[in-house]
Each structure stands twice: as C-alpha cells, then as structure tokens.
Design an enzyme around this catalytic site. Structure first.
Site, mmCIF file in Angstrom:
data_model
loop_
_atom_site.group_PDB
_atom_site.id
_atom_site.type_symbol
_atom_site.label_atom_id
_atom_site.label_comp_id
_atom_site.label_asym_id
_atom_site.label_seq_id
_atom_site.Cartn_x
_atom_site.Cartn_y
_atom_site.Cartn_z
ATOM 1 N N TYR A 9 -1.948 -1.054 10.546
ATOM 2 C CA TYR A 9 -2.040 -1.458 9.134
ATOM 3 C C TYR A 9 -0.795 -0.965 8.388
ATOM 4 O O TYR A 9 -0.167 -1.707 7.626
ATOM 5 C CB TYR A 9 -3.313 -0.873 8.532
ATOM 6 N N SER A 47 0.875 -1.181 0.000
ATOM 7 C CA SER A 47 0.000 0.000 0.000
ATOM 8 C C SER A 47 0.908 1.225 0.000
ATOM 9 O O SER A 47 2.086 1.141 0.375
ATOM 10 C CB SER A 47 -0.845 -0.038 1.281
#
Ligand SMILES: NC(=O)c1ccc[n+]([C@@H]2O[C@H](COP(=O)([O-])OP(=O)(O)OC[C@H]3O[C@@H](n4cnc5c(N)ncnc54)[C@H](O)[C@@H]3O)[C@@H](O)[C@H]2O)c1
Length: 248
Positions: A147, A135
């Site tokens: 995350y 990401s």
C-alpha cells in the site's frame, strides 16, 4: 461567475462523500463517481449533484465520468481522484499477486487514467485543478509495504507531472492524510485508538482538500494529520553531478 464543478471519485463514502458535501455547501456543482450505485446515488442526491456509476480504475470508466460531467456542466474545475483500497496480501508466504494488482489498479491506475482522461478537456477549457489522494504512507515507510509503495507512486506521479501540466494551465497536488476514521480502517480502528493514534475525521480531510485546492499551488503533497493544520510536505532537494536539479 457560474458555479464551479467538482468531480470526486470514490464519492460514495468516507473521504469522498465528505468532500462532496463540503464543496456542495460552498456552492459548487458536485459530480459523485463510485462503483457503489446505491450509496453513491444517495450522496449525489443529497448534494443535488450528478452520480456517475463507473469503475474508476479503467480508462473507459475515467472517460465515462469526464464525458458525463462535460455533457452536463461543460467543464471540470476540480477533479479529486480519491479511489483507493488496502492490500490484503503482503510479501512473504502466501503472497497473492492478484490481490496486489487489484490494489495497484485502485490506487495507481485510477490516478494515471483519471489524469489522462481529464487534462485535455481542462486544458481546452482554460485550465483546472487535480487533487489525488495519497497518504502519509506515501511519504514515509509503513508496515503496509505494498500500500505504501502505491501511495509513494501517487506522490511521484503528482510531483513529476506538475511542471508539464502547469504549462497547459492544470495544477496537480497530492493529499496525504494520516489515519482517517472511515470504513477502510474499520477492522483496525480499535487497535489504532488503543495505540494512541489520532484519527482524522473525514470532514477535516475535506476541509484540507479545499485548502489545498484554494492555495493555488502545484506539485505539492499536503499532509493532513489529526490536530495539525494542513501543510505541504517539505522535500529534501538533492543535486546529482551532471544532472539538472532533482528532488527526492
Ligand atoms: N482511511 C484512511 O485512513 C486513509 C488514510 C490515508 C489515505 N486514504 C486514502 O483515501 C482514499 C479514500 O479512502 P476512504 O478511507 O474514504 O475509503 P472508503 O473505503 O471509505 O471509500 C472508498 C470509496 O471508493 C469506492 N471505490 C473503490 N474502488 C472503486 C472503483 N474501482 N471505482 C469506483 N469507486 C471505487 C468505494 O465504493 C468507496 O465508496 C483512498 O485513496 C485511501 O487510500 C485513506
């Protein structure tokens, strides 16, 4: 040459199903791996491909999809390790270690166990390519700190493994999308749009995945942002006295 073989984990929806459809359209054999048998089976049927119902966060699940693919096609040309989830918990009051570990299993264990299961068969059959979905939060800080930490781990894994894997003919790259319009962001979609965040279509991430694979490079983190061409992130090289060159 016979048709190349793609395996994509998390292929039942979002980015994974777009990747399956794109490679199918380019003439590849497609193997869809997901824990969701109904949606995963439907994507595989659409692509006239194989569906493997497996938990991609376990060693046995990863061995299962590698073995099923080798049994049907004899090789894997591209393994896209794409499973990932958001954490519901965060550092602070009410921290839930079980939820943190669930997220780390999905985002990091699935990558480690997937590479471990696939690199030997790829090496033995003349090489291959691995793409791991990270990401843009794997390249910069994010309010989703846990995350973000998991996605930084994926980038670190890819860049650190690349030289050794290249010696056995296996390339490995990370795919780093910004916000993508999938079920994962459904709860936040309206707020992101109101804030002016450009959402990437899953089909555009799939196009970027193919470009990253086709580039023939290794150890790169390919950034995919709305309205911009996919490109490898430029890392800053640092030198530490007395050590070999390392990068951050
Ligand atoms: N959506 C975004 O904004 C965004 C941005 C950057 C990176 N990513 C990453 O892209 C990847 C795909 O995300 P998405 O947005 O397509 O999500 P999604 O929720 O739409 O799809 C994820 C798929 O993974 C499957 N899955 C989850 N856990 C699994 C497991 N243990 N075993 C097998 N299958 C499992 C789900 O069933 C689902 O089909 C993830 O790694 C995510 O972190 C997403």
């Amino acid at each position: 040459m016979s048709r190349p073989v793609l395996v994509v984990t998390g292929g039942a929806g979002g980015i994974g199903s777009a990747v399956a459809r794109r490679f199918d359209a380019q003439g590849w054999h497609v193997v869809v791996v997901d824990r969701d048998a109904e949606r995963g089976g439907a994507v595989a049927r659409e692509c006239t491909g194989l569906f493997v119902h497996a938990d991609a966060t376990t060693t046995s699940g990863c061995e299962q999809y590698v073995e099923a693919t080798l049994a049907k096609h004899g090789r894997i040309d591209l393994l896209h390790l794409n499973v990932g989830v958001l954490a519901r918990t965060s550092i602070g009051e009410g921290f839930d270690p079980a939820d943190y570990q669930r997220m780390m299993r999905a985002n990091v264990d699935s990558a480690v166990f997937g590479v471990q299961a696939a690199f030997g068969p790829m090496r033995d059959r003349g090489g291959g390519s691995i793409l791991v979905t990270s990401s843009t939060t794997g390249l910069r800080p994010s309010p989703d700190a846990l995350y973000s930490a998991s996605k930084h781990a994926v980038v670190g894994l890819v860049r650190s493994l690349a030289p050794a894997l290249l010696e056995v003919g296996v390339r490995i790259n990370a795919l780093c999308p910004g916000a993508v319009d999938t079920a994962m962001l459904a709860d936040r979609r309206d707020a992101l749009v109101r804030a002016g965040v450009g959402l990437v279509a899953p089909e555009d991430v799939a196009t970027a995945a193919q470009a990253a694979h086709d580039a023939g490079r290794t150890g790169q983190a390919w950034v995919v942002n709305a309205g911009l061409a996919v490109a490898p992130h430029k890392f800053t090289e640092i030198l530490i006295e007395g050590e070999a060159r390392i990068q951050r």
